[in-house]
Design a protein around this motif. Structure first.
Motif, PDB file in Angstrom:
ATOM      1  N   GLU A   1       0.834  -1.197   0.000  1.00  0.00           N
ATOM      2  CA  GLU A   1       0.000   0.000   0.000  1.00  0.00           C
ATOM      3  C   GLU A   1       0.872   1.252   0.000  1.00  0.00           C
ATOM      4  N   GLY A   2       0.272   2.372  -0.419  1.00  0.00           N
ATOM      5  CA  GLY A   2       0.986   3.647  -0.379  1.00  0.00           C
ATOM      6  C   GLY A   2       1.131   4.276  -1.747  1.00  0.00           C
ATOM      7  N   LEU A   3       2.018   5.254  -1.826  1.00  0.00           N
ATOM      8  CA  LEU A   3       2.266   6.001  -3.059  1.00  0.00           C
ATOM      9  C   LEU A   3       3.428   5.364  -3.824  1.00  0.00           C
ATOM     10  N   PHE A   4       3.663   5.887  -5.016  1.00  0.00           N
ATOM     11  CA  PHE A   4       4.814   5.418  -5.778  1.00  0.00           C
ATOM     12  C   PHE A   4       6.067   5.674  -4.953  1.00  0.00           C
ATOM     13  N   PRO A   5       6.893   4.655  -4.698  1.00  0.00           N
ATOM     14  CA  PRO A   5       8.046   4.822  -3.784  1.00  0.00           C
ATOM     15  C   PRO A   5       9.171   5.646  -4.400  1.00  0.00           C
ATOM     16  N   GLN A   6       9.405   6.801  -3.814  1.00  0.00           N
ATOM     17  CA  GLN A   6      10.450   7.692  -4.321  1.00  0.00           C
ATOM     18  C   GLN A   6      11.852   7.103  -4.137  1.00  0.00           C
ATOM     19  N   GLY A   7      11.986   6.170  -3.201  1.00  0.00           N
ATOM     20  CA  GLY A   7      13.306   5.610  -2.916  1.00  0.00           C
ATOM     21  C   GLY A   7      13.903   4.799  -4.046  1.00  0.00           C
ATOM     22  N   VAL A   8      13.118   4.465  -5.074  1.00  0.00           N
ATOM     23  CA  VAL A   8      13.648   3.653  -6.178  1.00  0.00           C
ATOM     24  C   VAL A   8      14.792   4.355  -6.901  1.00  0.00           C
ATOM     25  N   GLN A   9      14.872   5.668  -6.777  1.00  0.00           N
ATOM     26  CA  GLN A   9      15.937   6.400  -7.455  1.00  0.00           C
ATOM     27  C   GLN A   9      17.323   6.007  -6.940  1.00  0.00           C
ATOM     28  N   ASN A  10      17.385   5.436  -5.737  1.00  0.00           N
ATOM     29  CA  ASN A  10      18.672   5.002  -5.183  1.00  0.00           C
ATOM     30  C   ASN A  10      19.105   3.632  -5.695  1.00  0.00           C
ATOM     31  N   CYS A  11      18.179   2.907  -6.338  1.00  0.00           N
ATOM     32  CA  CYS A  11      18.568   1.682  -7.049  1.00  0.00           C
ATOM     33  C   CYS A  11      19.015   2.126  -8.444  1.00  0.00           C
ATOM     34  N   SER A  12      20.171   2.703  -8.487  1.00  0.00           N
ATOM     35  CA  SER A  12      20.601   3.468  -9.664  1.00  0.00           C
ATOM     36  C   SER A  12      20.901   2.633 -10.893  1.00  0.00           C
TER      37      SER A  12
ATOM     38  N   ASP B   1       8.571  -4.097 -11.048  1.00  0.00           N
ATOM     39  CA  ASP B   1       7.229  -4.671 -11.105  1.00  0.00           C
ATOM     40  C   ASP B   1       6.524  -4.413  -9.774  1.00  0.00           C
ATOM     41  N   LEU B   2       5.542  -3.524  -9.813  1.00  0.00           N
ATOM     42  CA  LEU B   2       4.732  -3.208  -8.635  1.00  0.00           C
ATOM     43  C   LEU B   2       3.273  -3.558  -8.888  1.00  0.00           C
ATOM     44  N   SER B   3       3.022  -4.446  -9.811  1.00  0.00           N
ATOM     45  CA  SER B   3       1.662  -4.750 -10.253  1.00  0.00           C
ATOM     46  C   SER B   3       0.829  -5.440  -9.169  1.00  0.00           C
ATOM     47  N   SER B   4      -0.497  -5.292  -9.329  1.00  0.00           N
ATOM     48  CA  SER B   4      -1.474  -6.006  -8.482  1.00  0.00           C
ATOM     49  C   SER B   4      -1.258  -5.757  -7.003  1.00  0.00           C
ATOM     50  N   ASN B   5      -1.094  -4.493  -6.646  1.00  0.00           N
ATOM     51  CA  ASN B   5      -1.022  -4.080  -5.248  1.00  0.00           C
ATOM     52  C   ASN B   5      -2.120  -3.055  -4.978  1.00  0.00           C
ATOM     53  N   SER B   6      -1.992  -2.309  -3.926  1.00  0.00           N
ATOM     54  CA  SER B   6      -2.979  -1.275  -3.593  1.00  0.00           C
ATOM     55  C   SER B   6      -2.299   0.090  -3.551  1.00  0.00           C
ATOM     56  N   LEU B   7      -1.475   0.355  -4.533  1.00  0.00           N
ATOM     57  CA  LEU B   7      -0.755   1.620  -4.621  1.00  0.00           C
ATOM     58  C   LEU B   7      -1.628   2.668  -5.300  1.00  0.00           C
ATOM     59  N   SER B   8      -1.443   3.921  -4.924  1.00  0.00           N
ATOM     60  CA  SER B   8      -2.299   4.982  -5.439  1.00  0.00           C
ATOM     61  C   SER B   8      -1.513   6.282  -5.599  1.00  0.00           C
ATOM     62  N   GLY B   9      -2.231   7.334  -6.013  1.00  0.00           N
ATOM     63  CA  GLY B   9      -1.606   8.633  -6.193  1.00  0.00           C
ATOM     64  C   GLY B   9      -0.963   8.778  -7.562  1.00  0.00           C
ATOM     65  N   PRO B  10      -0.357   9.931  -7.820  1.00  0.00           N
ATOM     66  CA  PRO B  10       0.240  10.194  -9.138  1.00  0.00           C
ATOM     67  C   PRO B  10       1.622   9.581  -9.289  1.00  0.00           C
ATOM     68  N   LEU B  11       2.059   9.469 -10.522  1.00  0.00           N
ATOM     69  CA  LEU B  11       3.436   9.083 -10.799  1.00  0.00           C
ATOM     70  C   LEU B  11       4.309  10.329 -10.739  1.00  0.00           C
ATOM     71  N   PRO B  12       5.548  10.209 -10.311  1.00  0.00           N
ATOM     72  CA  PRO B  12       6.418  11.396 -10.217  1.00  0.00           C
ATOM     73  C   PRO B  12       6.715  11.978 -11.597  1.00  0.00           C
ATOM     74  N   GLY B  13       6.731  13.299 -11.675  1.00  0.00           N
ATOM     75  CA  GLY B  13       7.027  13.962 -12.941  1.00  0.00           C
ATOM     76  C   GLY B  13       8.440  13.703 -13.417  1.00  0.00           C
ATOM     77  N   ASP B  14       9.348  13.448 -12.483  1.00  0.00           N
ATOM     78  CA  ASP B  14      10.745  13.192 -12.845  1.00  0.00           C
ATOM     79  C   ASP B  14      11.055  11.698 -12.868  1.00  0.00           C
TER      80      ASP B  14
END
Length: 265
Positions: free
Chosen positions: A82-93, A99-112
């Motif tokens: 659950e939650g928003l798109f995880p901003q921390g993925v940027q550190n997996c450089s 793959d975040l499919s079939s969860n309960s994630l919501s909110g917008p995708l980051p513009g960057d």
């Protein structure tokens, strides 16, 4: 498949000098902290170990090499997260697949999103509740081979940046959202099923776009022109009748000032 192999070769050459380890560990720590995990799917994500490559044993984590803490892919689908798109993925450089499919994630995708996932080749966010417009930054994911955004709540148009910048995109699905407007030209090669369930989308491979806006303008202008014509005709007739039967009304008083033309009593 050949296109995907070429992409991987390019990525390997570009990532050969990249170092992960500390930043990749931070990436996973951030994800675990920011995402709700009511089912305990991420129970194996324990960060007390400092052995190189220990994160490669985590559920859903694949590394470039099992003894090196550099994340290759994250497969976190169908985990009840659950939650928003995880901003921390940027550190997996150096990550190339998310793959975040079939969860309960919501909110917008980051513009960057292109800055956060610069080397991504496969992005699967399907079967969630993401909303808002698909950011134009998606068009800057230059290595993208597969994009799955179906069964969400995205609105607005497909970004024009997707038309000419995603030259490597071979798999696309945006079905069952609330998208509208014309499908960009280069995306028209995909099947109608990939765009189904978006009542506002139009253009190949779906039906032709209706030009309702232009028709309304045309009809509105026509009505205005018709009204003007009728008004002008009525005015001419009334003026002619009055001038013919009451000519004295148009004799101006000589004592009046110049440029003032009242009718004499």
């Amino acid at each position: 498949m050949m296109n995907l192999m070429i992409i991987w070769i390019l990525l390997l050459s570009g990532l050969s000098s990249c170092s992960g380890t500390a930043s990749d560990v931070l990436c996973l720590q951030s994800l675990k902290q920011s995402l709700g995990d009511p089912n305990g799917a991420l129970y194996s994500w324990e960060f007390s170990n400092d052995t190189e490559g220990y994160i490669c044993q985590f559920t859903g984590v694949a590394c470039w090499h099992p003894s090196e803490s550099r994340v290759l892919s994250l497969y976190l689908g169908n985990m009840g997260l659950e939650g928003l798109f995880p901003q921390g993925v940027q550190n997996c450089s150096s990550m190339v697949s998310l793959d975040l499919s079939s969860n309960s994630l919501s909110g917008p995708l980051p513009g960057d999103i292109a800055r956060q996932l610069p080397f991504i080749t496969s992005l699967n966010l399907s079967h969630n509740s993401f909303s808002g417009e698909i950011p134009s930054g998606v068009g800057n994911l230059s290595y993208l081979y597969q994009l799955s955004l179906e069964h969400n709540r995205f609105t607005g148009r497909l970004p024009e940046t997707m038309d000419d910048r995603l030259s490597r995109l071979a798999l696309l699905n945006v079905a069952d959202n609330s998208l509208s407007g014309p499908i960009p030209g280069s995306l028209q090669k995909f099947s109608a099923e990939d765009f189904a369930g978006n009542d506002g989308l139009c253009g190949a491979p779906l039906g032709k776009c209706k030009r309702q806006f232009h028709v309304r303008i045309h009809l509105r202008l026509r009505r205005v022109n018709d009204a003007s014509s009728v008004g002008g005709a009525v005015g001419f007739v009334v003026g002619f009748v009055v001038a013919f039967y009451f000519p004295q009304w148009f004799l101006f008083c000589g004592s009046l000032r110049r440029y003032i033309f009242p009718v004499c009593a």
